[in-house]
Scaffold this motif. Structure first.
Motif, PDB file in Angstrom:
ATOM      1  N   LEU A   1       0.830  -1.204   0.000  1.00 18.64           N
ATOM      2  CA  LEU A   1       0.000   0.000   0.000  1.00 18.64           C
ATOM      3  C   LEU A   1       0.866   1.255   0.000  1.00 18.64           C
ATOM      4  O   LEU A   1       0.552   2.235  -0.697  1.00 18.64           O
ATOM      5  N   SER A   2       1.951   1.246   0.774  1.00 21.72           N
ATOM      6  CA  SER A   2       2.847   2.401   0.793  1.00 21.72           C
ATOM      7  C   SER A   2       3.366   2.703  -0.615  1.00 21.72           C
ATOM      8  O   SER A   2       3.380   3.861  -1.055  1.00 21.72           O
ATOM      9  N   ARG A   3       3.764   1.643  -1.314  1.00 19.57           N
ATOM     10  CA  ARG A   3       4.287   1.823  -2.674  1.00 19.57           C
ATOM     11  C   ARG A   3       3.190   2.304  -3.625  1.00 19.57           C
ATOM     12  O   ARG A   3       3.416   3.201  -4.459  1.00 19.57           O
TER      13      ARG A   3
ATOM     14  N   GLN B   1       2.554   3.210  10.585  1.00 17.20           N
ATOM     15  CA  GLN B   1       3.816   2.644  10.115  1.00 17.20           C
ATOM     16  C   GLN B   1       3.967   2.686   8.597  1.00 17.20           C
ATOM     17  O   GLN B   1       4.997   2.255   8.063  1.00 17.20           O
ATOM     18  N   LEU B   2       2.964   3.166   7.877  1.00 13.97           N
ATOM     19  CA  LEU B   2       3.085   3.244   6.420  1.00 13.97           C
ATOM     20  C   LEU B   2       4.301   4.080   6.045  1.00 13.97           C
ATOM     21  O   LEU B   2       4.525   5.169   6.585  1.00 13.97           O
ATOM     22  N   ASP B   3       5.066   3.574   5.104  1.00 16.67           N
ATOM     23  CA  ASP B   3       6.316   4.227   4.692  1.00 16.67           C
ATOM     24  C   ASP B   3       6.024   5.269   3.619  1.00 16.67           C
ATOM     25  O   ASP B   3       6.321   5.081   2.438  1.00 16.67           O
ATOM     26  N   ILE B   4       5.408   6.362   4.057  1.00 19.43           N
ATOM     27  CA  ILE B   4       5.010   7.420   3.134  1.00 19.43           C
ATOM     28  C   ILE B   4       5.294   8.779   3.771  1.00 19.43           C
ATOM     29  O   ILE B   4       5.177   8.941   4.989  1.00 19.43           O
ATOM     30  N   PRO B   5       5.645   9.771   2.969  1.00 19.50           N
ATOM     31  CA  PRO B   5       5.873  11.112   3.507  1.00 19.50           C
ATOM     32  C   PRO B   5       4.567  11.780   3.914  1.00 19.50           C
ATOM     33  O   PRO B   5       3.467  11.314   3.570  1.00 19.50           O
TER      34      PRO B   5
ATOM     35  N   VAL C   1       1.803  12.617   1.347  1.00 16.36           N
ATOM     36  CA  VAL C   1       1.080  11.432   0.876  1.00 16.36           C
ATOM     37  C   VAL C   1       0.134  10.924   1.971  1.00 16.36           C
ATOM     38  O   VAL C   1      -0.985  10.487   1.686  1.00 16.36           O
ATOM     39  N   ARG C   2       0.563  11.018   3.218  1.00 16.41           N
ATOM     40  CA  ARG C   2      -0.248  10.543   4.342  1.00 16.41           C
ATOM     41  C   ARG C   2      -1.575  11.295   4.428  1.00 16.41           C
ATOM     42  O   ARG C   2      -2.572  10.759   4.930  1.00 16.41           O
ATOM     43  N   ARG C   3      -1.607  12.509   3.934  1.00 19.26           N
ATOM     44  CA  ARG C   3      -2.863  13.266   3.963  1.00 19.26           C
ATOM     45  C   ARG C   3      -3.941  12.651   3.084  1.00 19.26           C
ATOM     46  O   ARG C   3      -5.122  13.016   3.185  1.00 19.26           O
ATOM     47  N   ARG C   4      -3.566  11.717   2.239  1.00 14.68           N
ATOM     48  CA  ARG C   4      -4.558  11.020   1.403  1.00 14.68           C
ATOM     49  C   ARG C   4      -5.130   9.778   2.078  1.00 14.68           C
ATOM     50  O   ARG C   4      -5.887   9.031   1.466  1.00 14.68           O
ATOM     51  N   VAL C   5      -4.769   9.547   3.334  1.00 17.56           N
ATOM     52  CA  VAL C   5      -5.287   8.407   4.104  1.00 17.56           C
ATOM     53  C   VAL C   5      -6.199   8.940   5.203  1.00 17.56           C
ATOM     54  O   VAL C   5      -5.778   9.745   6.034  1.00 17.56           O
ATOM     55  N   THR C   6      -7.456   8.492   5.212  1.00 16.20           N
ATOM     56  CA  THR C   6      -8.449   8.926   6.199  1.00 16.20           C
ATOM     57  C   THR C   6      -8.899   7.728   7.028  1.00 16.20           C
ATOM     58  O   THR C   6      -9.232   6.679   6.474  1.00 16.20           O
TER      59      THR C   6
END
Length: 504
Positions: A426-428, A460-464, A467-472
């Motif tokens: 998912l991170s990728r 723990q998602l390996d995202i900056p 990008v994390r702002r797209r996860v709710t």
């Protein structure tokens, strides 16, 4: 006296069995799609829809001598809007599946997303029969065409050989299979111009995270991914030796459940939310440190932790000490309400069921799940066969325990013995696709995939940060299938609509 069969005698029987498997798949794939129609009022308007139940072939793409041969017949139930003349705007389509592994897609189809819904008690309890579906005024059909996918050996879906079964009853094989199904469905129905969404529940989130990345490999850019009751990191939810992570991650969820059942005193008894918050504070300040120290922790440190755990979980300090400061899910299920002669539900912890008179320490059934299986099976079969016209001679596997038992959790070429994890996928996928957004839904009373464990997994998602702002992440006051509670079904639909309306 009958002579025993030799290996040579047994071979023709084995060959017949293999041929029967292949013939069964060919027979299903040659079955014409079953079609019907319906209508429902959503968003203040009447929507006419067509329903298609059809088998999708999954073909062998690896073995040269068998390339192109069907390895499985995967059943899909699709609800598509009847378009008006001149309406050419591509309509979004959402592919949905449940988890297990070994579960059919009946739960999301008749619980939350589809035009029809089966109702159970708002407190998670089983209602008395008869069990029949009704119109779902909170159906997601308002936003998407819906395609419900039953993975091999769930629902009506089967494989053509033992080798194909073994391959598809695995993390990577399952992902490859369902990715092919999505691509084939899009081609069959000429929907490549539609915005594509994927929704998974429970193990469906494990596969969904990996499918998002696998689809990107094959040129399919998802518009959105919906993860209900998240299970991307098995290490966070599997209680095994030397894996202290779930003991810490489950503790706040346990505290909330203990408060719900009236087992707490003091500040943590104020509300389930207060209990979870105080337990989270304790985990981060003291509990993890003492677990990490192990035998190096002093007697005073251990006693302090045991005392606080007992206060937060509604258990005796002696029990906590006897469990070496580690309360597993099974211990919690069987001990919290022992004095009442009850066990606690796993997937819906608001529900409790009776112990046997012997009051053993074995958790021999899940009272939360028992409230669902019978009604969904009976109501679902009545709808599939009586309304949609599916063949009554077919066997529908709602929950295949054999599939679950034989699942291969290893990934990649090494096939090592480790906890399954699809968070890197998912991170990728999120980093690859700047328009991919993720909606996560968690129930506070889910003790299978607790919201507190999902919080950790998402963190723990390996995202900056951008990008994390797209996860709710949204939360609900019910269990694993939070949509069975009317109030949470409304909230889930509202949260979905708000998420879809967010600017891209």
């Amino acid at each position: 006296m009958t002579e025993p069969k030799t290996a040579a005698d047994a071979k023709p029987d084995a060959d017949k069995g293999k041929q029967a498997q292949r013939d069964a798949v060919d027979r299903l794939l040659s079955t014409a799609p079953m079609r019907s129609t319906g209508s429902i009022r959503l968003g203040g308007r009447k929507l006419e829809y067509k329903v298609e139940g059809a088998f999708i072939p999954v073909v062998n793409t690896t073995q040269t001598d068998k390339r192109g041969e069907p390895e499985a017949a995967v059943f899909t139930t699709a609800y598509q809007l009847e378009r008006k003349a001149g309406d050419t705007k591509p309509r979004p389509v959402c592919f949905a599946f449940n988890g297990g592994p070994g579960s059919a897609s009946i739960w999301l189809q008749l619980g939350a997303m589809g035009p029809k819904r089966l109702r159970i008690g708002n407190d998670g309890s089983m209602l008395p029969p008869p069990y029949e579906v009704e119109d779902n005024p909170l159906s997601w059909f308002e936003h998407f065409d819906l395609v419900f996918v039953d993975p091999p050996h769930t629902g009506y879906s089967i494989t053509a050989s033992d080798d194909a079964r073994k391959k598809m009853l695995s993390v990577d094989g399952d992902v490859a299979c369902l990715t092919d199904v999505i691509r084939t469905w899009l081609s069959r129905h000429q929907r490549w111009t539609s915005p594509i969404y994927v929704a998974g529940e429970s193990y469906g989130t494990t596969r969904g995270a990996a499918i998002a990345d696998k689809l990107a490999d094959q040129g399919v850019s998802l518009a959105g991914l919906i993860l209900i009751s998240c299970a991307m990191d098995l290490q966070s939810i599997v209680f095994e030796a030397r894996n202290d992570l779930p003991y810490a991650l489950f503790l706040p969820a346990f505290a909330g459940v203990a408060q719900y059942h009236g087992c707490l005193k003091g500040p943590q008894a104020k509300s389930a939310a207060a209990a979870r918050a105080l337990a989270t504070e304790f985990v981060e300040s003291d509990y993890l440190r003492v677990l990490h120290k192990g035998a190096r922790a002093t007697d005073d440190e251990r006693a302090k932790v045991a005392r606080r755990m007992a206060e937060l979980l509604g258990l005796s300090q002696t029990l906590v000490e006897h469990r070496n400061l580690r309360i597993s899910d099974n211990t919690f299920f069987t001990e919290l309400l022992r004095e009442r002669g009850q066990i606690v539900g796993r997937l819906e912890a608001r529900v409790a069921g009776p112990m046997g008179l012997s009051r053993t320490h074995e958790w021999d059934f899940d009272p939360g799940m028992e409230s669902l299986v019978g009604p969904y099976t009976m109501g679902g079969m009545g709808y599939f066969i009586g309304t949609l016209g599916f063949d009554p001679a077919w066997t529908y596997e709602v929950l295949s325990m054999d599939t679950n038992k034989h699942w291969n959790w290893s990934r990649g070429e090494v096939q090592g013995n480790s906890f399954c994890c699809t968070s890197p996928d998912l991170s990728r996928a999120l980093r690859r696709n700047p328009h991919l957004r993720v909606l996560v839904a968690s129930g506070h009373f889910d003790l299978g995939t607790p919201s507190t464990a999902s919080d950790w997994s998402l963190a723990q998602l390996d995202i900056p940060a951008d990008v994390r702002r797209r996860v709710t992440h949204q939360y609900y006051d019910a269990g694993h299938m939070m949509y069975t509670r009317d109030e949470d079904l409304r909230k889930l639909k509202k949260d979905l609509a708000a998420w879809l309306d967010e600017p891209r």
